[in-house]
Design a protein around this motif. Structure first.
Motif, PDB file in Angstrom:
ATOM      1  N   GLN A  10      -9.406 -11.525  -8.468  1.00 56.95           N
ATOM      2  CA  GLN A  10      -8.889 -12.318  -7.352  1.00 56.95           C
ATOM      3  C   GLN A  10      -7.366 -12.298  -7.332  1.00 56.95           C
ATOM      4  O   GLN A  10      -6.755 -12.231  -6.257  1.00 56.95           O
ATOM      5  N   ALA A  11      -6.756 -12.342  -8.499  1.00 54.75           N
ATOM      6  CA  ALA A  11      -5.293 -12.287  -8.577  1.00 54.75           C
ATOM      7  C   ALA A  11      -4.774 -10.940  -8.092  1.00 54.75           C
ATOM      8  O   ALA A  11      -3.776 -10.869  -7.359  1.00 54.75           O
ATOM      9  N   ILE A  12      -5.455  -9.863  -8.480  1.00 59.65           N
ATOM     10  CA  ILE A  12      -5.042  -8.521  -8.051  1.00 59.65           C
ATOM     11  C   ILE A  12      -5.190  -8.383  -6.535  1.00 59.65           C
ATOM     12  O   ILE A  12      -4.304  -7.874  -5.856  1.00 59.65           O
ATOM     13  N   ILE A  13      -6.301  -8.847  -6.006  1.00 59.03           N
ATOM     14  CA  ILE A  13      -6.529  -8.760  -4.556  1.00 59.03           C
ATOM     15  C   ILE A  13      -5.510  -9.604  -3.801  1.00 59.03           C
ATOM     16  O   ILE A  13      -4.977  -9.189  -2.770  1.00 59.03           O
ATOM     17  N   GLY A  14      -5.198 -10.780  -4.309  1.00 58.12           N
ATOM     18  CA  GLY A  14      -4.171 -11.615  -3.680  1.00 58.12           C
ATOM     19  C   GLY A  14      -2.819 -10.931  -3.678  1.00 58.12           C
ATOM     20  O   GLY A  14      -2.081 -10.969  -2.684  1.00 58.12           O
ATOM     21  N   TRP A  15      -2.494 -10.273  -4.789  1.00 55.22           N
ATOM     22  CA  TRP A  15      -1.228  -9.545  -4.874  1.00 55.22           C
ATOM     23  C   TRP A  15      -1.211  -8.387  -3.886  1.00 55.22           C
ATOM     24  O   TRP A  15      -0.190  -8.132  -3.233  1.00 55.22           O
ATOM     25  N   ILE A  16      -2.336  -7.680  -3.748  1.00 63.88           N
ATOM     26  CA  ILE A  16      -2.424  -6.560  -2.800  1.00 63.88           C
ATOM     27  C   ILE A  16      -2.209  -7.050  -1.373  1.00 63.88           C
ATOM     28  O   ILE A  16      -1.475  -6.430  -0.595  1.00 63.88           O
ATOM     29  N   LEU A  17      -2.837  -8.165  -1.017  1.00 65.54           N
ATOM     30  CA  LEU A  17      -2.675  -8.692   0.343  1.00 65.54           C
ATOM     31  C   LEU A  17      -1.238  -9.131   0.613  1.00 65.54           C
ATOM     32  O   LEU A  17      -0.669  -8.817   1.666  1.00 65.54           O
ATOM     33  N   ARG A  18      -0.632  -9.825  -0.337  1.00 64.05           N
ATOM     34  CA  ARG A  18       0.760 -10.246  -0.159  1.00 64.05           C
ATOM     35  C   ARG A  18       1.693  -9.053  -0.062  1.00 64.05           C
ATOM     36  O   ARG A  18       2.570  -8.995   0.816  1.00 64.05           O
ATOM     37  N   ALA A  19       1.518  -8.088  -0.955  1.00 63.30           N
ATOM     38  CA  ALA A  19       2.383  -6.906  -0.951  1.00 63.30           C
ATOM     39  C   ALA A  19       2.201  -6.106   0.336  1.00 63.30           C
ATOM     40  O   ALA A  19       3.178  -5.641   0.928  1.00 63.30           O
ATOM     41  N   GLY A  20       0.960  -5.960   0.791  1.00 65.64           N
ATOM     42  CA  GLY A  20       0.708  -5.209   2.021  1.00 65.64           C
ATOM     43  C   GLY A  20       1.374  -5.834   3.231  1.00 65.64           C
ATOM     44  O   GLY A  20       1.976  -5.146   4.060  1.00 65.64           O
ATOM     45  N   VAL A  21       1.280  -7.148   3.325  1.00 67.01           N
ATOM     46  CA  VAL A  21       1.900  -7.846   4.456  1.00 67.01           C
ATOM     47  C   VAL A  21       3.419  -7.762   4.371  1.00 67.01           C
ATOM     48  O   VAL A  21       4.095  -7.490   5.371  1.00 67.01           O
ATOM     49  N   LEU A  22       3.976  -7.968   3.185  1.00 65.71           N
ATOM     50  CA  LEU A  22       5.441  -7.904   3.034  1.00 65.71           C
ATOM     51  C   LEU A  22       5.979  -6.496   3.303  1.00 65.71           C
ATOM     52  O   LEU A  22       7.011  -6.342   3.966  1.00 65.71           O
ATOM     53  N   ILE A  23       5.289  -5.481   2.806  1.00 68.74           N
ATOM     54  CA  ILE A  23       5.740  -4.108   3.043  1.00 68.74           C
ATOM     55  C   ILE A  23       5.647  -3.757   4.520  1.00 68.74           C
ATOM     56  O   ILE A  23       6.588  -3.203   5.098  1.00 68.74           O
ATOM     57  N   LEU A  82      -0.160  -2.613   8.168  1.00 61.46           N
ATOM     58  CA  LEU A  82      -0.729  -3.958   8.279  1.00 61.46           C
ATOM     59  C   LEU A  82      -2.240  -3.901   8.491  1.00 61.46           C
ATOM     60  O   LEU A  82      -2.989  -4.691   7.906  1.00 61.46           O
ATOM     61  N   ILE A  83      -2.689  -2.963   9.303  1.00 63.05           N
ATOM     62  CA  ILE A  83      -4.126  -2.797   9.533  1.00 63.05           C
ATOM     63  C   ILE A  83      -4.819  -2.279   8.273  1.00 63.05           C
ATOM     64  O   ILE A  83      -5.956  -2.660   7.970  1.00 63.05           O
ATOM     65  N   ALA A  84      -4.147  -1.429   7.505  1.00 63.02           N
ATOM     66  CA  ALA A  84      -4.737  -0.854   6.292  1.00 63.02           C
ATOM     67  C   ALA A  84      -4.845  -1.862   5.160  1.00 63.02           C
ATOM     68  O   ALA A  84      -5.666  -1.682   4.248  1.00 63.02           O
ATOM     69  N   THR A  85      -4.062  -2.922   5.190  1.00 60.76           N
ATOM     70  CA  THR A  85      -4.045  -3.887   4.088  1.00 60.76           C
ATOM     71  C   THR A  85      -5.417  -4.518   3.818  1.00 60.76           C
ATOM     72  O   THR A  85      -5.883  -4.500   2.673  1.00 60.76           O
ATOM     73  N   PRO A  86      -6.127  -5.059   4.813  1.00 66.06           N
ATOM     74  CA  PRO A  86      -7.451  -5.618   4.498  1.00 66.06           C
ATOM     75  C   PRO A  86      -8.472  -4.547   4.114  1.00 66.06           C
ATOM     76  O   PRO A  86      -9.411  -4.829   3.368  1.00 66.06           O
ATOM     77  N   ILE A  87      -8.284  -3.328   4.600  1.00 63.78           N
ATOM     78  CA  ILE A  87      -9.199  -2.245   4.216  1.00 63.78           C
ATOM     79  C   ILE A  87      -9.010  -1.926   2.736  1.00 63.78           C
ATOM     80  O   ILE A  87      -9.989  -1.738   2.000  1.00 63.78           O
ATOM     81  N   ILE A  88      -7.763  -1.899   2.290  1.00 58.81           N
ATOM     82  CA  ILE A  88      -7.482  -1.682   0.872  1.00 58.81           C
ATOM     83  C   ILE A  88      -8.068  -2.822   0.043  1.00 58.81           C
ATOM     84  O   ILE A  88      -8.574  -2.615  -1.057  1.00 58.81           O
ATOM     85  N   ARG A  89      -8.033  -4.021   0.584  1.00 59.86           N
ATOM     86  CA  ARG A  89      -8.616  -5.174  -0.102  1.00 59.86           C
ATOM     87  C   ARG A  89     -10.108  -4.988  -0.301  1.00 59.86           C
ATOM     88  O   ARG A  89     -10.656  -5.295  -1.363  1.00 59.86           O
ATOM     89  N   VAL A  90     -10.810  -4.479   0.707  1.00 54.86           N
ATOM     90  CA  VAL A  90     -12.243  -4.239   0.592  1.00 54.86           C
ATOM     91  C   VAL A  90     -12.517  -3.173  -0.476  1.00 54.86           C
ATOM     92  O   VAL A  90     -13.447  -3.305  -1.279  1.00 54.86           O
ATOM     93  N   VAL A  91     -11.689  -2.128  -0.516  1.00 62.32           N
ATOM     94  CA  VAL A  91     -11.862  -1.081  -1.517  1.00 62.32           C
ATOM     95  C   VAL A  91     -11.681  -1.657  -2.928  1.00 62.32           C
ATOM     96  O   VAL A  91     -12.471  -1.371  -3.834  1.00 62.32           O
ATOM     97  N   PHE A  92     -10.649  -2.470  -3.115  1.00 59.40           N
ATOM     98  CA  PHE A  92     -10.429  -3.058  -4.426  1.00 59.40           C
ATOM     99  C   PHE A  92     -11.515  -4.071  -4.778  1.00 59.40           C
ATOM    100  O   PHE A  92     -11.844  -4.240  -5.954  1.00 59.40           O
TER     101      PHE A  92
END
Length: 126
Positions: A10-23, A82-92
Motif C-alpha cells: 500500500q505504501a509503494i502504491i501510494g508513492w506511485i500515485l503521488r509521484a505520477g501525479v506530481l510528475i 496522468l492517464i497512465a498513473t492509475p494503470i501503473i497502479r493496477v499493474v503494481f
C-alpha cells in the motif's frame, strides 16, 4: 529477512500515485509555460475553428514535438502520464498480489487491466 506485508505494498502504491501525479503536473506546467512563452502574445481569431494540431494525435508526433520543444506536445505528454498513473497502479497491485500469493485478487486485477487495455485499444469508453 522480514516478510513483505500488505502495508508495504500500500505504501509503494501510494508513492506511485503521488509521484505520477506530481510528475505529470510538472510536465504539463513546463509545457504550458513554454506554450505561453511562444504563443502568449498571439491574437486569437474566434471566427475560424482550427482544432487540435495533427502532431498531438500520435505518439510519434508527440515525441517529435517534445524533442523540438513544442508546448502542446509537452502538455499532451503530461496528460498521457496522468492517464497512465492509475494503470501503473493496477499493474503494481497485480505484482503485490503475486507476491502475497492471493490469486483471487490477482485474477480480478488482471480482469480490470484487461478491460482498461481493451477500452484503450478499441476507442470505446464506458
Amino acid at each position: 529477512m522480514t516478510k513483505f506485508k500488505d502495508t508495504d505494498m500500500q505504501a509503494i502504491i501510494g508513492w506511485i500515485l503521488r509521484a505520477g501525479v506530481l510528475i505529470s503536473m510538472s510536465v504539463v506546467f513546463i509545457g504550458g509555460v513554454l506554450y505561453l512563452y511562444r504563443h502568449g502574445q498571439t491574437r486569437v481569431d474566434y471566427s475560424t475553428f482550427k482544432g487540435v494540431p495533427d502532431f498531438v494525435g500520435s505518439i510519434g508526433g508527440i515525441l517529435h514535438g517534445i524533442f523540438t520543444g513544442r508546448g502542446r506536445a509537452i502538455i499532451q505528454a503530461g496528460i498521457i502520464l496522468l492517464i497512465a498513473t492509475p494503470i501503473i497502479r493496477v499493474v503494481f497491485s497485480a505484482i503485490g498480489f503475486v507476491i502475497e500469493k492471493d490469486y483471487l485478487y490477482l485474477g480480478i486485477t488482471m480482469l480490470v487491466l484487461l478491460i482498461i487495455v481493451a477500452s484503450m485499444l478499441s476507442g470505446h469508453a464506458g
